[in-house]
Design a protein around this motif. Structure first.
Motif, PDB file in Angstrom:
ATOM      1  N   SER A  31      -8.264  -2.053  10.019  1.00  0.00           N
ATOM      2  CA  SER A  31      -9.005  -3.319   9.911  1.00  0.00           C
ATOM      3  C   SER A  31      -9.199  -3.749   8.459  1.00  0.00           C
ATOM      4  CB  SER A  31     -10.363  -3.175  10.591  1.00  0.00           C
ATOM      5  OG  SER A  31     -11.101  -2.143   9.939  1.00  0.00           O
ATOM      6  N   THR A  32      -8.967  -2.825   7.533  1.00  0.00           N
ATOM      7  CA  THR A  32      -9.084  -3.192   6.117  1.00  0.00           C
ATOM      8  C   THR A  32      -7.829  -3.948   5.698  1.00  0.00           C
ATOM      9  OG1 THR A  32     -10.284  -1.122   5.777  1.00  0.00           O
ATOM     10  CG2 THR A  32      -9.537  -2.303   3.799  1.00  0.00           C
ATOM     11  N   LEU A  33      -7.961  -5.251   5.542  1.00  0.00           N
ATOM     12  CA  LEU A  33      -6.774  -6.052   5.214  1.00  0.00           C
ATOM     13  C   LEU A  33      -6.446  -5.970   3.727  1.00  0.00           C
ATOM     14  CD1 LEU A  33      -7.321  -9.230   7.452  1.00  0.00           C
ATOM     15  CD2 LEU A  33      -5.910  -7.204   7.905  1.00  0.00           C
ATOM     16  N   ASP A  34      -7.465  -6.030   2.864  1.00  0.00           N
ATOM     17  CA  ASP A  34      -7.245  -5.972   1.419  1.00  0.00           C
ATOM     18  C   ASP A  34      -7.371  -4.521   0.954  1.00  0.00           C
ATOM     19  OD1 ASP A  34      -7.311  -6.046  -1.326  1.00  0.00           O
ATOM     20  OD2 ASP A  34      -8.798  -7.636  -1.474  1.00  0.00           O
ATOM     21  N   VAL A  35      -6.257  -3.947   0.558  1.00  0.00           N
ATOM     22  CA  VAL A  35      -6.287  -2.527   0.183  1.00  0.00           C
ATOM     23  C   VAL A  35      -6.170  -2.333  -1.327  1.00  0.00           C
ATOM     24  CG1 VAL A  35      -5.378  -1.791   2.421  1.00  0.00           C
ATOM     25  CG2 VAL A  35      -3.785  -2.255   0.521  1.00  0.00           C
ATOM     26  N   THR A  36      -6.300  -3.400  -2.087  1.00  0.00           N
ATOM     27  CA  THR A  36      -6.065  -3.288  -3.534  1.00  0.00           C
ATOM     28  C   THR A  36      -7.099  -2.402  -4.232  1.00  0.00           C
ATOM     29  OG1 THR A  36      -7.248  -5.387  -3.835  1.00  0.00           O
ATOM     30  CG2 THR A  36      -4.841  -5.488  -3.796  1.00  0.00           C
ATOM     31  N   GLY A  37      -8.277  -2.259  -3.635  1.00  0.00           N
ATOM     32  CA  GLY A  37      -9.292  -1.422  -4.275  1.00  0.00           C
ATOM     33  C   GLY A  37      -9.127   0.064  -3.990  1.00  0.00           C
ATOM     34  N   PHE A  38      -8.337   0.377  -2.977  1.00  0.00           N
ATOM     35  CA  PHE A  38      -8.263   1.762  -2.498  1.00  0.00           C
ATOM     36  C   PHE A  38      -7.748   2.775  -3.534  1.00  0.00           C
ATOM     37  CE2 PHE A  38      -6.426   5.324  -0.145  1.00  0.00           C
ATOM     38  CZ  PHE A  38      -7.495   5.696   0.649  1.00  0.00           C
ATOM     39  N   PRO A  39      -6.698   2.449  -4.293  1.00  0.00           N
ATOM     40  CA  PRO A  39      -6.191   3.472  -5.226  1.00  0.00           C
ATOM     41  C   PRO A  39      -7.257   3.996  -6.181  1.00  0.00           C
ATOM     42  CG  PRO A  39      -4.592   1.710  -5.003  1.00  0.00           C
ATOM     43  CD  PRO A  39      -5.827   1.256  -4.274  1.00  0.00           C
ATOM     44  N   GLU A  40      -8.175   3.144  -6.584  1.00  0.00           N
ATOM     45  CA  GLU A  40      -9.194   3.595  -7.537  1.00  0.00           C
ATOM     46  C   GLU A  40     -10.388   4.252  -6.857  1.00  0.00           C
ATOM     47  OE1 GLU A  40     -10.155   0.762 -10.591  1.00  0.00           O
ATOM     48  OE2 GLU A  40      -8.050   0.127 -10.774  1.00  0.00           O
ATOM     49  N   SER A  41     -10.544   3.977  -5.558  1.00  0.00           N
ATOM     50  CA  SER A  41     -11.705   4.550  -4.860  1.00  0.00           C
ATOM     51  C   SER A  41     -11.359   5.797  -4.056  1.00  0.00           C
ATOM     52  CB  SER A  41     -12.312   3.490  -3.917  1.00  0.00           C
ATOM     53  OG  SER A  41     -11.388   3.183  -2.883  1.00  0.00           O
ATOM     54  N   CYS A  42     -10.072   6.075  -3.899  1.00  0.00           N
ATOM     55  CA  CYS A  42      -9.683   7.153  -2.978  1.00  0.00           C
ATOM     56  C   CYS A  42      -9.944   8.543  -3.548  1.00  0.00           C
ATOM     57  CB  CYS A  42      -8.221   7.023  -2.578  1.00  0.00           C
ATOM     58  SG  CYS A  42      -7.072   7.373  -3.909  1.00  0.00           S
TER      59      CYS A  42
END
Lengths: 558, 558
Positions: A31-42
């Motif tokens: 359901s998360t459409l915008d994944v651009t933040g994920f690399p820095e938060s993962c």
């Protein structure tokens, strides 16, 4: 021979093994459409790796040259982020991080021992579209039939980049045949758009677009025969350049429609950093590719042309905006981006006039006729080795195989018939050139229009399978005009509401109306909106500089 | 429509009327084979006119610029000599001396009023191959079917030359279709060789070759798709240059095989004066043809490259001599010219090594396959308008229509098949480039071989209809290498005796033997012997300079 699906399964296993297992992450829910933040938060990247991967190309090169950052550190950081990106949007094909780290270590050694960089790209990780052969690796280009074909040597451009000090580390996804403006194939599957995974990343260099948008690579190489660098750059919100034929060496790479000598595919840079365009082009051209590739043009990097010697030194430029191409009217966010750009340029003291397109529809038809002169046979012969199907839709449900097909509708034509189409195309090229020259009477600068600014597509990234119209980019391939992509804004449902008295204009035809009907600001939410800047053949230097001027004007106007 | 022969008769009447009647002369008897002395002995030209027409291009331009000679005087002198030449060897097609004189008068006026020249070619008469359209004139290109087609505008190159101050005054003869290395067509007939009218002038720019050899023009423009500038230059004993694709604008000229985008015809200068090559190329390139012709390459004239910046500043060059191409061994006079040149270069302090040809036979086959992909249809459709026959032999008695035909043997291939041939050709281009690069290990200069010196044909000008083998020039078109022609000697029955223990070598095959059997020193007596100098793609500047170096070495060694 095993069934083609078995070949795919085996290849996918090998791909999985090429990923360092400790870098596997749990992706966000679908359901998360915008994944651009994920690399820095993962949690996989440490603070320094995040800093490195957020650094622009020019600064990266400075810190690498001063040994503030080692090539191993930089390559590690981008490799980790690339692997995360891949798990989010499925952007990679071949993954070869160990050899990349070994090369990075060599570069670090060399710098330590000599105090010198190997070349202008010393230590810079570079991602490559899945056409650029690397010795010892497969180049499947998304064809099941090419699984197991290992390259005996590097493509010329790969050699050039390595000589310049670059560190190739991953290759990126494409559509089967390359001749589709999205990125899905039977070997590696589909690349999605990191800003909204329900949207396409574009194509054919869609893996590059998605990877770079996620900062999994500072700079990548795409190819462009009809928009394949520019469409994914625009859809993913990054910078890109489609150079003229022969400015960047193509020799030794795999391709579709090989032997088609008329409307050529070219390699060009895609990057998060505007500085990357010049860095890449200057490094490649200064390597004298014309001594390595018979089709590379013997034209040195011309710093005078970069300083706009042929454009009044850039003091008083005149840009022409093409609001629509006379075939398909762009969606509201694209219109708004053109207005933003016009205002910014005027504020910066430049002149802006309207560009009147001529014969864009015919140019598009002629281009397709040239490609399709032999493409049906090309695809059939290539895929017949394993019997893999020729993909006829890129919709998620594979439902609509009729609309907007980028597949040939017939079996080809004779060489003489091809010549007639090619002759028509040359005539239009001359007509377009004369049309451009004639603008000298209306610019007030004493020169013809310095550059054209126009949409890269009539929409921001559309849903998968819906990228139906590529003529905003393809016409410039047919004319061989270099063109860049630069980001302007993103789709904003408030600012880009669909006009409920639609349409706001009289439609050119049913297709134009269909494209307009597709617009729904909520569906396109968060999609980047980029524009295209177009110059004259072999004028890459000036096109890059003018893009820098536009980019600075946009930043200043914000 | 009248029968095609009636159209020809009417056209010939008009051609005759375009000749100033007071310049008609009584030609020498047919037994006079060498007519080169006739223009100066026939009494039509006065001493000053003879002096003018014997003056080299660089000196002509100086005297024109200083108004020592007027443009009208110079144009008159060359026009008279051209008309005499035409009566000797049938070299002209369109003749437009009155407009040329009117233009010359304008130039004289301009210089008188402003003290300035119009451009770098101020007042220089230039002859043009019968493809270069001039507004208001027909361009039949030797096709009866094109009689009565009047150009609505100038070809781009004609505009460029006129802007540079040149004075076009005649157009010159070609073979029907252009695709034959001799010059005979149904409209204008046959051009013969002024050094020996029983021999061919070569083709397809045979009218230029013959005219310039008789000094009826100081400089002319030919075109070259497989040797059409170089073969007549070599057979007629003058200088010529085949530039790379796109260095000289082609747009707006008529041509055969239009739309064939792969192995392109190019325009190049042909001249009695070596200085003419640089003068022409520099003037044309400095006119920025890339703003007028979409296929013209944006590459400025590079004086550093002319000064051999990429060749050790010309101090210590290494030339490679190709003694034969591995397919057809040259006749004794050609061999002798290579030996003369080798000795002269060594005496001048340059290094000379042997050139090893690779895949020349295959390159020739591939080139023919590309042209013939659609040429049968091209010729058929063009000639069908009037029903004129497609010429299948250029023998005097039209007897042998089977041997050495330059006509397609079949009806064409599909576009996909054409792509496969084009792909093969690109692969060979890369292989040849690598082969050239690899010579760096044997030159001792640290560079690869600087230029190749080789025959332009396996023989001096042969009898009419006997020019059967063009691969000594055609391979460089397929590779897109620029190449010049320079004179070395003439056939001398004493020095060039046929070896009676023939053959002196083992024949490659029957064709090779047939070519050798054709040699008879008496038959070729007095024919010029020229050679070819070959450089790298888009390296016109260096190729011209290296030709000047070879020419000076030959002069010094005499």
């Amino acid at each position: 021979m095993p069934h083609w699906t078995a070949l795919v399964a085996e290849k996918k296993q090998r791909q999985l093994k090429s990923i360092p297992q400790e870098w596997l992450v749990t992706p966000p829910p679908p359901s998360t459409l915008d994944v651009t933040g994920f690399p820095e938060s993962c949690g996989l990247l440490n603070a320094r790796e995040i800093e490195i991967t957020n650094t622009s190309v020019d600064v990266l090169l400075k810190r690498l040259a001063s040994a503030e950052w080692t090539a191993v550190d930089v390559t590690t950081a981008f490799s980790k982020r690339a692997i995360v990106a891949h798990q989010l949007v499925n952007c990679l094909t071949e993954i070869f991080i160990d050899p990349a780290l070994a090369r990075a270590a060599e570069l670090d050694d060399y710098l330590k021992k000599t105090g010198k960089v190997v070349g202008p790209l010393h230590g810079l990780p570079i991602s490559l579209k899945d056409q650029l052969c690397i010795k010892g690796l497969e180049t499947t280009m998304g064809y099941v039939s090419w699984i197991g074909q290992y390259a005996e040597k590097n493509a010329v451009l790969v050699d050039v980049l390595i000589e310049c000090g670059a560190v190739p580390f991953v290759r990126t996804n494409i559509p089967q045949t390359l001749m589709w403006p999205e990125s899905f194939n039977s070997v590696f599957g589909r690349t999605t758009n990191p800003h909204n995974v329900s949207l396409t990343s574009g194509g054919s260099s869609g893996g590059e677009g998605a990877l770079i948008a996620l900062k999994g690579s500072p700079l990548g190489v795409g190819s462009d025969i009809g928009g394949s660098v520019r469409i994914p750059s625009a859809f993913c919100g990054i910078y890109g350049l489609r150079p003229s034929y022969g400015r960047v060496p193509y020799c030794g790479a795999r391709n579709s429609l090989e032997g088609q000598d008329s409307i050529l595919s070219v390699f060009g840079p895609m990057t998060n950093s505007l500085s990357g365009l010049k860095v890449f082009m200057k490094a490649v051209v200064n390597s004298k590719p014309w001594l390595k590739d018979p089709l590379a043009v013997r034209k040195k990097w011309d710093e005078d042309e970069y300083e706009l010697a042929d454009h009044g030194s850039g003091k008083d430029l005149c840009f022409a905006i093409m609001w629509d191409d006379g075939v398909v009217v762009p969606h509201p966010p694209i219109r708004r981006s053109l207005e933003i750009t016009k205002a910014a340029l005027q504020k910066a003291g430049h002149k802006v006039v309207d560009w009147k397109p001529i014969k864009h529809k015919l140019l598009g038809e002629v281009t397709r006729d040239i490609w399709n002169a032999g493409s049906a046979e090309d695809y059939m012969i290539t895929t017949s080795v394993t019997g893999e199907p020729i993909i006829a839709t890129m919709e998620l449900d594979h439902a609509d195989t009729t609309a907007a097909s980028f597949r040939p509708q017939n079996g080809g034509i004779t060489a003489y018939q091809l010549w007639q189409v090619q002759k028509l195309r040359q005539n239009i090229r001359k007509e377009y050139m004369d049309h451009w020259n004639a603008t000298a009477s209306e610019t007030g600068t004493g020169r013809a229009v310095d550059a054209i600014i126009c949409p890269a597509a009539p929409y921001a990234a559309p849903p998968h399978g819906k990228n139906r119209y590529t003529n905003y980019t393809t016409v410039w391939n047919a004319l061989d005009y270099p063109a860049t992509i630069f980001p302007v804004t993103t789709v904003d449902p408030t600012l880009d509401a669909r006009d409920e008295k639609d349409p706001p204009h009289r439609f050119y035809d049913q297709f134009d109306q269909d494209v307009y009907e597709m617009y729904d600001p909520e569906k396109f939410k968060n999609a980047p909106v980029c524009l295209q800047l177009v110059g004259r053949t072999l004028e890459e230097e000036a096109v890059i500089k003018m893009t820098e001027i536009v980019d600075a004007a946009l930043a200043a106007a914000k």
